[in-house]
Design a protein around this motif. Structure first.
Motif, short mmCIF file in Angstrom:
data_model
loop_
_atom_site.label_atom_id
_atom_site.label_comp_id
_atom_site.label_asym_id
_atom_site.label_seq_id
_atom_site.Cartn_x
_atom_site.Cartn_y
_atom_site.Cartn_z
N PHE A 182 26.49 44.40 57.40
CA PHE A 182 27.21 44.81 56.20
C PHE A 182 28.60 44.17 56.08
N ASP A 183 28.95 43.30 57.03
CA ASP A 183 30.25 42.63 56.97
C ASP A 183 30.39 41.76 55.73
N SER A 184 29.27 41.32 55.19
CA SER A 184 29.31 40.43 54.02
C SER A 184 29.45 41.20 52.71
N PHE A 185 29.47 42.54 52.78
CA PHE A 185 29.50 43.32 51.54
C PHE A 185 30.76 43.04 50.72
N LEU A 186 31.93 43.24 51.31
CA LEU A 186 33.18 43.08 50.55
C LEU A 186 33.39 41.65 50.05
N PRO A 187 33.20 40.62 50.90
CA PRO A 187 33.35 39.26 50.37
C PRO A 187 32.38 38.96 49.22
N THR A 188 31.14 39.44 49.35
CA THR A 188 30.15 39.21 48.29
C THR A 188 30.53 39.97 47.03
N PHE A 189 30.94 41.21 47.20
CA PHE A 189 31.36 42.03 46.05
C PHE A 189 32.51 41.38 45.31
N ARG A 190 33.53 40.93 46.03
CA ARG A 190 34.68 40.30 45.39
C ARG A 190 34.29 38.99 44.71
N ARG A 191 33.45 38.23 45.36
CA ARG A 191 33.01 36.95 44.80
C ARG A 191 32.25 37.15 43.50
N GLU A 192 31.30 38.09 43.51
CA GLU A 192 30.47 38.31 42.33
C GLU A 192 31.27 38.95 41.19
N LEU A 193 32.12 39.90 41.53
CA LEU A 193 32.93 40.55 40.49
C LEU A 193 33.89 39.53 39.87
N GLY A 194 34.47 38.69 40.71
CA GLY A 194 35.33 37.64 40.19
C GLY A 194 34.58 36.66 39.32
N ALA A 195 33.33 36.37 39.69
CA ALA A 195 32.52 35.44 38.90
C ALA A 195 32.21 36.00 37.52
N TYR A 196 32.02 37.33 37.44
CA TYR A 196 31.76 37.94 36.14
C TYR A 196 32.96 37.77 35.21
N PHE A 197 34.15 38.01 35.72
CA PHE A 197 35.34 37.98 34.87
C PHE A 197 36.00 36.61 34.79
N ALA A 198 35.54 35.67 35.62
CA ALA A 198 36.04 34.30 35.53
C ALA A 198 35.35 33.53 34.42
N THR A 199 34.25 34.06 33.94
CA THR A 199 33.50 33.45 32.83
C THR A 199 33.48 34.44 31.68
N PRO A 200 33.05 34.02 30.51
CA PRO A 200 33.00 34.95 29.36
C PRO A 200 31.94 36.03 29.49
N MET A 201 31.09 35.96 30.52
CA MET A 201 29.92 36.84 30.57
C MET A 201 30.30 38.32 30.54
N ALA A 202 31.23 38.72 31.40
CA ALA A 202 31.60 40.14 31.45
C ALA A 202 32.21 40.59 30.13
N TYR A 203 33.05 39.76 29.55
CA TYR A 203 33.72 40.13 28.31
C TYR A 203 32.73 40.22 27.14
N VAL A 204 31.79 39.27 27.11
CA VAL A 204 30.76 39.30 26.07
C VAL A 204 29.88 40.53 26.25
N PHE A 205 29.49 40.81 27.50
CA PHE A 205 28.66 41.98 27.77
C PHE A 205 29.37 43.25 27.31
N LEU A 206 30.64 43.40 27.69
CA LEU A 206 31.37 44.61 27.34
C LEU A 206 31.54 44.74 25.83
N ALA A 207 31.84 43.64 25.17
CA ALA A 207 32.04 43.68 23.72
C ALA A 207 30.75 44.05 23.00
N VAL A 208 29.65 43.40 23.35
CA VAL A 208 28.38 43.66 22.68
C VAL A 208 27.86 45.06 23.04
N PHE A 209 28.05 45.46 24.28
CA PHE A 209 27.62 46.79 24.72
C PHE A 209 28.34 47.87 23.92
N LEU A 210 29.66 47.75 23.82
CA LEU A 210 30.44 48.75 23.10
C LEU A 210 30.12 48.75 21.61
N LEU A 211 29.94 47.56 21.05
CA LEU A 211 29.59 47.47 19.63
C LEU A 211 28.24 48.12 19.36
#
Length: 251
Positions: free
Chosen positions: A8-37
């Motif tokens: 489980f040592d890889s949990f935090l590095p993987t979590f940070r990497r993936e979460l950063g990848a979501y918000f480093a691209t438009p994907m998270a913002y598009v998802f949130l905007a369309v979801f809320l709409l």
């Protein structure tokens, strides 16, 4: 004990990497905007919230399973399939990283984005408090169960993303599987099963449906079996995720 921790040592590095990848691209913002709409449109227009004459969020929560069924597979489809398309899967899977940490890190990153989407709907909760005196404990409970249900939908998408190399294929397959577990509790489906095979099988089918287990929460009732169902469902699909991802590593 050390070997267990290493898994489980890889949990935090993987979590940070993936979460950063979501918000480093438009994907998270598009998802949130369309979801809320979408959820706003279904709540205020399709469910005709202001015509109900009651200050509660029932018209809001009733759409959650159907909206999750479409949007959350789209959020999860990149988790493993994207590694393949980017050519980083071989490197990632060849590293001496514990598979449980990798699987949970990716899943929890997507779950965090979904949780952000739910948090951003809190103005609706504030609105019903302004309009009347809703049962806030019941609303909080339904939010909690909805978050568990969101994790269940994401666990399907994450597991199937590890099974295929195409994000589009992962999305389509995830939606189909999610639809099965959603529509199994739809009254129209249950009445058809009951008329063809009897009430016993209809009750059994309903026990595997997200709709059936989410219904009690919508009434403001916390059922232990619903919590156990969603936690167990996530656990099962997370295990499948690890098995399918491990198969790629062995391959």
């Amino acid at each position: 004990m050390n070997r267990f921790r290493q898994q489980f040592d890889s949990f935090l590095p993987t979590f940070r990497r993936e979460l950063g990848a979501y918000f480093a691209t438009p994907m998270a913002y598009v998802f949130l905007a369309v979801f809320l709409l979408s959820i706003g449109m279904f709540t205020w227009e399709a469910a005709r919230f202001f015509d109900t004459g009651t200050a509660d969020l029932s018209p809001f929560f009733v759409w959650h399973p159907w909206i999750y069924m479409i949007f959350l597979p789209a959020l999860a489809m990149r988790l493993w399939a994207d590694e393949t398309s980017a050519g980083t899967d071989e490197l990632l899977l060849s590293l001496p990283l514990g598979m449980p940490g990798l699987v949970l890190g990716k899943l929890f990153a997507a779950w965090t984005v979904a949780a952000v989407g739910l948090v951003l709907t809190l103005p609706m909760w504030i609105t019903v408090n302004y309009l009347g005196n809703p049962d806030n404990a019941a609303i909080a409970l339904t939010y909690f169960v909805s978050l568990l249900m969101a994790g269940s939908y994401l666990s399907i998408g994450a597991a199937i993303s590890a099974l295929t190399r195409s994000q589009v294929t992962a999305f389509v397959m995830s939606v189909v599987v999610a639809f099965v577990f959603t529509a199994a509790g739809w009254p129209l489906v249950l009445s058809g099963v009951k008329s063809l095979f009897g009430a016993g099988l209809a009750d059994l089918v309903a026990q595997f449906s997200f709709l059936s287990h989410f219904e009690a929460a919508q009434r403001g009732v916390l059922e232990l079996r619903a919590v156990l169902f969603f936690v167990g469902f996530m656990t099962l699909w997370t295990i499948l995720n690890g098995l399918w991802a491990s198969r790629q590593r062995l391959g």
